[in-house]
Scaffold this motif. Sequence first.
Motif, short mmCIF file in Angstrom:
data_model
loop_
_atom_site.label_atom_id
_atom_site.label_comp_id
_atom_site.label_asym_id
_atom_site.label_seq_id
_atom_site.Cartn_x
_atom_site.Cartn_y
_atom_site.Cartn_z
N MET A 1 0.85 -1.19 0.00
CA MET A 1 0.00 0.00 0.00
C MET A 1 0.88 1.24 0.00
O MET A 1 1.83 1.35 0.80
CB MET A 1 -0.92 0.01 1.24
N LEU A 2 0.58 2.19 -0.89
CA LEU A 2 1.34 3.43 -0.96
C LEU A 2 1.03 4.32 0.25
O LEU A 2 0.00 4.18 0.90
CB LEU A 2 0.99 4.17 -2.24
N ALA A 3 1.98 5.24 0.52
CA ALA A 3 1.82 6.13 1.67
C ALA A 3 0.50 6.90 1.60
O ALA A 3 -0.21 7.04 2.60
CB ALA A 3 3.00 7.09 1.75
N ALA A 4 0.17 7.41 0.42
CA ALA A 4 -1.08 8.18 0.27
C ALA A 4 -2.30 7.31 0.56
O ALA A 4 -3.29 7.79 1.15
CB ALA A 4 -1.16 8.76 -1.14
N GLN A 5 -2.25 6.05 0.18
CA GLN A 5 -3.37 5.15 0.44
C GLN A 5 -3.50 4.85 1.93
O GLN A 5 -4.60 4.81 2.48
CB GLN A 5 -3.17 3.84 -0.34
N ARG A 6 -2.34 4.64 2.59
CA ARG A 6 -2.37 4.40 4.04
C ARG A 6 -2.96 5.61 4.77
O ARG A 6 -3.80 5.47 5.65
CB ARG A 6 -0.96 4.14 4.57
N GLN A 7 -2.49 6.78 4.38
CA GLN A 7 -2.93 7.98 5.07
C GLN A 7 -4.42 8.25 4.85
O GLN A 7 -5.12 8.68 5.77
CB GLN A 7 -2.09 9.18 4.60
N SER A 8 -4.90 7.96 3.65
CA SER A 8 -6.33 8.10 3.38
C SER A 8 -7.14 7.13 4.24
O SER A 8 -8.19 7.49 4.79
CB SER A 8 -6.60 7.85 1.89
N LEU B 1 -3.05 0.42 14.32
CA LEU B 1 -2.77 0.72 12.92
C LEU B 1 -1.66 -0.16 12.36
O LEU B 1 -1.72 -0.57 11.20
CB LEU B 1 -2.40 2.20 12.76
N THR B 2 -0.65 -0.44 13.17
CA THR B 2 0.45 -1.29 12.68
C THR B 2 -0.08 -2.69 12.33
O THR B 2 0.34 -3.28 11.33
CB THR B 2 1.57 -1.40 13.72
N GLN B 3 -0.99 -3.20 13.14
CA GLN B 3 -1.57 -4.51 12.87
C GLN B 3 -2.49 -4.48 11.65
O GLN B 3 -2.45 -5.36 10.79
CB GLN B 3 -2.34 -5.02 14.09
N ALA B 4 -3.33 -3.46 11.58
CA ALA B 4 -4.30 -3.38 10.49
C ALA B 4 -3.63 -3.16 9.14
O ALA B 4 -4.07 -3.71 8.12
CB ALA B 4 -5.30 -2.25 10.77
N LEU B 5 -2.57 -2.37 9.13
CA LEU B 5 -1.91 -2.02 7.87
C LEU B 5 -0.71 -2.90 7.55
O LEU B 5 -0.20 -2.87 6.42
CB LEU B 5 -1.47 -0.55 7.91
N GLY B 6 -0.24 -3.66 8.55
CA GLY B 6 0.91 -4.53 8.31
C GLY B 6 2.20 -3.78 8.06
O GLY B 6 3.02 -4.19 7.23
N ARG C 1 3.78 6.25 12.47
CA ARG C 1 4.02 7.55 13.09
C ARG C 1 4.34 8.62 12.04
O ARG C 1 3.94 9.78 12.17
CB ARG C 1 5.14 7.45 14.12
N ARG C 2 5.06 8.22 10.98
CA ARG C 2 5.33 9.18 9.90
C ARG C 2 4.03 9.57 9.19
O ARG C 2 3.84 10.74 8.83
CB ARG C 2 6.32 8.59 8.91
N ASP C 3 3.15 8.59 8.99
CA ASP C 3 1.86 8.89 8.37
C ASP C 3 1.04 9.85 9.24
O ASP C 3 0.42 10.79 8.74
CB ASP C 3 1.07 7.61 8.13
N LEU C 4 1.06 9.62 10.53
CA LEU C 4 0.33 10.50 11.45
C LEU C 4 0.92 11.90 11.45
O LEU C 4 0.19 12.90 11.50
CB LEU C 4 0.32 9.93 12.86
N ASP C 5 2.24 11.99 11.39
CA ASP C 5 2.90 13.30 11.32
C ASP C 5 2.45 14.06 10.08
O ASP C 5 2.18 15.27 10.13
CB ASP C 5 4.43 13.13 11.30
N THR C 6 2.38 13.36 8.95
CA THR C 6 1.97 13.99 7.69
C THR C 6 0.54 14.50 7.79
O THR C 6 0.24 15.64 7.39
CB THR C 6 2.08 12.97 6.53
#
Length: 273
Positions: A1-8, A25-30, A37-42
């Motif tokens: 999954m791309l970063a933009a997809q994860r963040q969405s 989130l780590t479990q759900a997204l693998g 944490r980087r996604d949350l920062d963004t």
Amino acid sequence: MLAAQRQSWILEEVRRIGGVRVSDLTQALGVSDMTVRRDLDTLARKGLIEKVHGGATARHPGSTDEPGFEAKVGRERAAKDAIARRAAELVRPGTAIGVTAGTTTHAFARAMARVPDVTVVTNSLRVAEVLHTHAVASQTVILTGGVRTPSDALVGPVAIQSIRALHLDCVFMGVHGMDEVAGFTSPNLMEAETNRALMSTARRLIVLADHTKWGVVGLCAIAGLEGAAALVTDSGLGQDGRTALADRVGELIVAGEEEEQPAMPEQNAHAVF
């Protein structure tokens, strides 16, 4: 999954349930803890979420913020149940009522499901679901069509067209906010328009709103305070709010501060869509 997809996906979860944990989130997204944490920062830098210890929550509410049903259903549950029980006493057999979407009207649907010989028109998927499961045999439930919102309301031209042909005795409406100047408001333009259409078909408007809605202003006005024949709220509402509302609405009803009527007898459940 791309970063933009994860963040969405993360943003949608925050809006749906109100908050997320890094560990979940780590479990759900693998992915790793650091990636989450980087996604949350963004998302936080974009002003889309609020970072908290161990996760994130929805950002502080603005006039267009619209939390999903799951994010709101657990809030002020005792107050909403008290409001629902008191409002259900206002439903009379042999009448046709409208019920808008929302977590308080969802509780109201459970409370009035035992009232016989009532036709219920609703644009709420959640309300229709409750009545389909629990309503007495003599109730008829009509669900409008329309576009689905985060609060599981059906709104827009299709909903409005189906509503305008009706003539209702009363509408029970939940609101996002109520304010002395702004009146009753919603963060969703189409939902506000659909609610106004439903109101226009009825002889009386009864608003159901817990004390946390006082002073909250959404993007779009639904009606002035004077438009409510009655407002049912809970005992948490402060004196300033009580005074302002008592002067403007037809009747201010504070659930739990007056004697309740006996419940209607239970019958077999059935609903027609």
